[in-house]
Design a protein around this motif. Structure first.
Motif, short mmCIF file in Angstrom:
data_model
loop_
_atom_site.label_atom_id
_atom_site.label_comp_id
_atom_site.label_asym_id
_atom_site.label_seq_id
_atom_site.Cartn_x
_atom_site.Cartn_y
_atom_site.Cartn_z
N ALA A 178 0.84 -1.20 0.00
CA ALA A 178 0.00 0.00 0.00
C ALA A 178 0.87 1.25 0.00
O ALA A 178 0.60 2.21 -0.74
CB ALA A 178 -0.92 -0.01 1.22
N ALA A 179 1.94 1.24 0.81
CA ALA A 179 2.85 2.39 0.86
C ALA A 179 3.55 2.57 -0.48
O ALA A 179 3.75 3.71 -0.94
CB ALA A 179 3.88 2.19 1.97
N ALA A 180 3.91 1.45 -1.12
CA ALA A 180 4.58 1.52 -2.43
C ALA A 180 3.66 2.11 -3.49
O ALA A 180 4.10 2.91 -4.33
CB ALA A 180 5.05 0.13 -2.84
N GLY A 187 4.94 9.92 -6.73
CA GLY A 187 6.12 10.11 -7.56
C GLY A 187 5.84 10.70 -8.92
O GLY A 187 6.76 11.18 -9.61
N LEU A 188 4.56 10.67 -9.35
CA LEU A 188 4.19 11.25 -10.64
C LEU A 188 4.29 12.77 -10.61
O LEU A 188 4.39 13.40 -11.66
CB LEU A 188 2.77 10.82 -11.01
CG LEU A 188 2.55 9.31 -11.22
CD1 LEU A 188 1.08 9.02 -11.48
CD2 LEU A 188 3.41 8.80 -12.37
N VAL A 189 4.25 13.32 -9.41
CA VAL A 189 4.39 14.77 -9.27
C VAL A 189 5.88 15.11 -9.20
O VAL A 189 6.57 14.60 -8.30
CB VAL A 189 3.68 15.29 -8.00
CG1 VAL A 189 3.83 16.81 -7.89
CG2 VAL A 189 2.23 14.87 -8.00
N GLY A 197 6.96 10.76 -1.38
CA GLY A 197 6.99 9.31 -1.52
C GLY A 197 8.00 8.67 -0.59
O GLY A 197 7.78 7.57 -0.06
N ALA A 198 9.14 9.33 -0.36
CA ALA A 198 10.16 8.81 0.54
C ALA A 198 9.64 8.72 1.97
O ALA A 198 9.90 7.75 2.69
CB ALA A 198 11.41 9.69 0.49
#
Length: 237
Positions: A178-180, A187-189, A197-198
């Motif tokens: 779920a986190a991934a 990450g698309l932004v 995301g990190a």
């Protein structure tokens, strides 16, 4: 262990200074390509595993950086040792298949494609299987504190076949997935998404490590917080 998913997901926030811990962990995750920050993150994961085993409800803090770094290095070595076979299988099968495809012949290409798909499937299954026992080894290292404990076959065999560990392991994998997914969407932004995301990735690792530690503790009988489990499941008296 009666698993309360909400309890698992909210575990990283169970401290007054949780935001500070999340910011430090997220920053270290973001700069993991510099190697040392990655070791520190793994050291923290070992600390979370230990807390889960002991039944602690509040996440650890980032302190005693020397010990954190040492345990992180050990954790990485343990992971690499366990994943050696899946990695070798990957390079042998996938590498050989790519060579066959590059031969230029139709037969070679056909055999190469089949081998490539088979190699990817086999190496993925091996990585999951060895990953399952890798976490047992890491948890035992976190509990005992010695490198050899990560390869204690008696403990690994006992815990690996115990549902008290297997079920929490699945929950942890679900949290990580779920986190991934959330991290990938963020990450698309450009830039901002990668940074966010990190932090999501770190949060997921902490929640997963805690439930894995709890599962290991329950499977070995050394886990704490038995009363909380009874409260979580009214059927337990």
């Amino acid at each position: 262990m009666a698993i309360d998913l909400e309890r698992v997901v909210t575990y990283p926030t169970n401290a007054d200074d949780w935001l500070k811990t999340a910011l430090v962990g997220g920053a270290l995750t973001l700069f993991s390509f510099l190697i040392v920050p990655a070791f520190l993150v793994y050291g923290y994961v070992v600390r979370v595993l230990r807390g889960g085993i002991e039944g602690r409800e509040d996440p650890p803090v980032f302190d005693d950086w020397g010990t954190l770094l040492k345990e992180g290095v050990v954790a990485v070595v343990v992971i690499l040792a366990y994943q050696l076979i899946p990695v070798l299988v990957f390079f042998l099968t996938v590498g050989g298949s790519l060579v066959a495809i590059a031969s230029g012949s139709e037969v070679g290409a056909g055999v190469g494609i089949v081998g490539l798909l088979g190699g990817l499937a086999l190496s993925t299954l091996l990585a999951l299987a060895f990953g399952y026992v890798t976490l047992i080894g890491l948890a035992n290292y976190a509990h005992v504190g010695t490198f050899g404990a990560a390869f204690d076959l008696d403990v690994i065999r006992s815990v690996a076949t115990d549902g008290a560990y297997a079920v929490p392991w699945l929950y942890g994998i679900g949290v990580l997935l779920a986190a991934a997914i959330v991290g990938s969407v963020l990450g698309l932004v450009p830039f901002v998404g990668a940074v966010a995301g990190a932090f999501v990735t770190f949060y997921g690792q902490v929640a997963a490590a805690w439930v894995w530690g709890r599962g290991f503790g329950d499977a070995t009988g050394i886990g704490g917080d038995a009363d909380a489990d009874a409260d979580a499941d009214p059927a337990v008296a």
